[in-house]
Design a protein around this motif. Structure first.
Motif, PDB file in Angstrom:
ATOM      1  N   LEU A 286      -8.172   2.533   0.748  1.00 34.96           N
ATOM      2  CA  LEU A 286      -8.961   1.818   1.747  1.00 34.96           C
ATOM      3  C   LEU A 286     -10.236   2.618   2.001  1.00 34.96           C
ATOM      4  CD1 LEU A 286      -6.042   1.024   4.231  1.00 34.96           C
ATOM      5  CD2 LEU A 286      -6.943  -0.448   2.419  1.00 34.96           C
ATOM      6  N   ARG A 287     -11.357   2.066   1.618  1.00 31.95           N
ATOM      7  CA  ARG A 287     -12.606   2.813   1.654  1.00 31.95           C
ATOM      8  C   ARG A 287     -13.528   2.313   2.768  1.00 31.95           C
ATOM      9  NH1 ARG A 287     -15.625   3.256  -4.112  1.00 31.95           N
ATOM     10  NH2 ARG A 287     -14.050   4.702  -4.905  1.00 31.95           N
ATOM     11  N   ALA A 288     -14.027   3.230   3.587  1.00 33.36           N
ATOM     12  CA  ALA A 288     -14.912   2.863   4.693  1.00 33.36           C
ATOM     13  C   ALA A 288     -16.144   3.761   4.696  1.00 33.36           C
ATOM     14  CB  ALA A 288     -14.178   3.004   6.015  1.00 33.36           C
ATOM     15  N   LYS A 289     -17.231   3.230   5.224  1.00 36.22           N
ATOM     16  CA  LYS A 289     -18.426   4.051   5.423  1.00 36.22           C
ATOM     17  C   LYS A 289     -18.313   4.793   6.736  1.00 36.22           C
ATOM     18  CE  LYS A 289     -23.473   3.949   5.528  1.00 36.22           C
ATOM     19  NZ  LYS A 289     -24.690   3.099   5.400  1.00 36.22           N
ATOM     20  N   ALA A 290     -18.048   4.065   7.799  1.00 36.83           N
ATOM     21  CA  ALA A 290     -17.781   4.642   9.121  1.00 36.83           C
ATOM     22  C   ALA A 290     -16.494   3.980   9.597  1.00 36.83           C
ATOM     23  CB  ALA A 290     -18.924   4.376  10.081  1.00 36.83           C
ATOM     24  N   LEU A 291     -15.442   4.738   9.729  1.00 36.20           N
ATOM     25  CA  LEU A 291     -14.124   4.164   9.985  1.00 36.20           C
ATOM     26  C   LEU A 291     -14.027   3.561  11.384  1.00 36.20           C
ATOM     27  CD1 LEU A 291     -11.309   3.706   8.835  1.00 36.20           C
ATOM     28  CD2 LEU A 291     -10.645   5.906   9.813  1.00 36.20           C
TER      29      LEU A 291
ATOM     30  N   THR B 129     -10.585  -2.241  12.437  1.00 38.15           N
ATOM     31  CA  THR B 129     -10.747  -2.763  11.078  1.00 38.15           C
ATOM     32  C   THR B 129      -9.695  -2.177  10.153  1.00 38.15           C
ATOM     33  OG1 THR B 129     -13.129  -3.029  11.406  1.00 38.15           O
ATOM     34  CG2 THR B 129     -12.352  -2.982   9.134  1.00 38.15           C
ATOM     35  N   LEU B 130      -9.425  -0.894  10.325  1.00 37.61           N
ATOM     36  CA  LEU B 130      -8.373  -0.253   9.538  1.00 37.61           C
ATOM     37  C   LEU B 130      -7.022  -0.888   9.835  1.00 37.61           C
ATOM     38  CD1 LEU B 130      -7.287   1.939   7.644  1.00 37.61           C
ATOM     39  CD2 LEU B 130      -7.189   3.471   9.634  1.00 37.61           C
TER      40      LEU B 130
ATOM     41  N   GLY C  26      -4.973   6.257  14.143  1.00 37.91           N
ATOM     42  CA  GLY C  26      -3.524   6.233  14.082  1.00 37.91           C
ATOM     43  C   GLY C  26      -2.924   5.385  15.188  1.00 37.91           C
ATOM     44  N   VAL C  27      -3.450   5.523  16.386  1.00 34.99           N
ATOM     45  CA  VAL C  27      -2.952   4.750  17.523  1.00 34.99           C
ATOM     46  C   VAL C  27      -3.203   3.256  17.295  1.00 34.99           C
ATOM     47  CG1 VAL C  27      -3.188   4.302  19.992  1.00 34.99           C
ATOM     48  CG2 VAL C  27      -3.216   6.661  19.141  1.00 34.99           C
ATOM     49  N   ALA C  28      -4.391   2.900  16.807  1.00 27.55           N
ATOM     50  CA  ALA C  28      -4.720   1.491  16.570  1.00 27.55           C
ATOM     51  C   ALA C  28      -3.812   0.888  15.506  1.00 27.55           C
ATOM     52  CB  ALA C  28      -6.186   1.360  16.156  1.00 27.55           C
TER      53      ALA C  28
ATOM     54  N   LEU D  31     -13.585  -1.591   3.427  1.00 23.88           N
ATOM     55  CA  LEU D  31     -13.390  -1.916   4.834  1.00 23.88           C
ATOM     56  C   LEU D  31     -14.706  -2.201   5.566  1.00 23.88           C
ATOM     57  CD1 LEU D  31     -10.633   0.611   5.960  1.00 23.88           C
ATOM     58  CD2 LEU D  31     -10.393  -1.614   4.876  1.00 23.88           C
ATOM     59  N   ALA D  32     -15.779  -2.376   4.820  1.00 15.88           N
ATOM     60  CA  ALA D  32     -17.082  -2.613   5.465  1.00 15.88           C
ATOM     61  C   ALA D  32     -17.020  -3.864   6.323  1.00 15.88           C
ATOM     62  CB  ALA D  32     -18.164  -2.740   4.403  1.00 15.88           C
TER      63      ALA D  32
END
Length: 214
Positions: free
Chosen positions: A181-186, A190-191, A19-21, A213-214
Motif C-alpha cells: 500500500l503506497r502513499a505520498k502522505a499517509l 484512507t489507509l 494503527g488506531v484508525a 493510496l493517493a
C-alpha cells in the motif's frame, strides 16, 4: 461496509494514529483485531476501539512467533512500524537516522516470517505493508527513508512469491496475498479504507500488487 466477521487481523506496531484508525475500521467491520506495541500505555487507544492488545516488539521474530502461537487462525497481518527522518541532501543521511528507520523493515521481516503459515492456512490470508511513493522517485534528502521502504517492498514481493510457490507446490488454489500500500502522505482513514478492501478481491488478483493510496 465490508463484513469481516470471523476474520482475525494482527496489527503489529499499531500505536500510531494510523494503527488506531485501521483497528477501529476492522472492529466496526466485525473483525477480531489483535494489536501489538511495545508500550502498554500507548496500546490503550487500541483497546478503547475494541482491539485485543499484546505488549510485543514487532521487530522481533521470537516475539511475533509467540503472538502467532496464541492464535488459532489469522486472516490478516499488517506491520505498521513507521516514522520518517530526512533532509540535508546526501550529506544529511546520517547513520543514526538510517538506524532509526530500520525497524520498519525489521517489522516487515519478522511479521511475515512468524505469521506466514497461518496466513496460508486461512481461506483469505492477507499480508500488507505501508510504503511510500518515495520508492518510485527517491530524493537525496530522503535517501535513507526511500532505501528502507524499497527494501520493505522487495521483501513483501518475495512474500508474494512464497505464497504463490507454496500454493502451486501443494496443488492448491492461491488463498494468501502479499500487498504493498503506497502513499505520498499517509492519511489514516484512507489507509483504513484500503485495508478493509483487501478482502473484497481474490488472492490471485491482489498478490504482488502495489495499490496507490493517493
Amino acid at each position: 461496509m465490508a463484513d469481516l466477521t470471523a476474520r482475525t487481523v494482527v496489527l503489529a506496531g499499531a500505536t500510531s494514529a494510523a494503527g488506531v484508525a485501521v483497528a477501529r475500521a476492522l472492529v466496526d467491520a466485525g473483525a477480531r483485531v489483535v494489536a501489538t506495541g511495545r508500550s502498554a500505555q500507548r496500546l490503550g487507544a487500541l483497546r478503547d476501539v475494541g482491539a485485543e492488545i499484546v505488549v510485543a516488539d514487532a521487530t522481533s521474530i521470537s516475539a511475533m512467533q509467540q503472538v502467532a502461537g496464541t492464535l488459532d487462525s489469522v486472516d490478516g497481518v499488517i506491520p505498521l512500524v513507521g516514522g520518517w527522518r530526512g533532509g540535508g541532501g546526501l550529506a544529511g543521511q546520517s547513520d543514526e537516522d538510517f538506524a532509526a528507520l530500520l525497524p520498519a523493515l525489521e517489522a516487515v521481516r519478522a511479521t511475515s516470517r512468524a505469521f506466514a503459515p497461518l496466513l496460508q492456512a486461512s481461506t483469505a490470508g492477507r499480508f500488507a505493508i505501508v510504503s511510500s511513493t518515495a520508492v518510485a522517485r527517491p530524493l537525496a534528502g530522503g535517501a535513507n527513508y526511500a532505501a528502507v521502504k524499497a527494501a520493505s517492498e522487495a521483501w513483501a514481493r518475495a512474500v508474494a512469491h512464497g505464497f504463490t510457490k507454496t500454493a502451486r507446490d501443494a496443488g492448491e488454489p492461491l488463498r494468501a496475498a502479499s500487498v504493498i500500500l503506497r502513499a505520498k502522505a499517509l492519511d489514516p482513514e484512507t489507509l483504513a479504507e484500503a485495508v478493509l478492501g483487501l478482502w473484497d478481491q481474490g488472492a490471485d488478483e491482489l498478490n504482488d500488487r502495489v495499490l496507490d493510496l493517493a
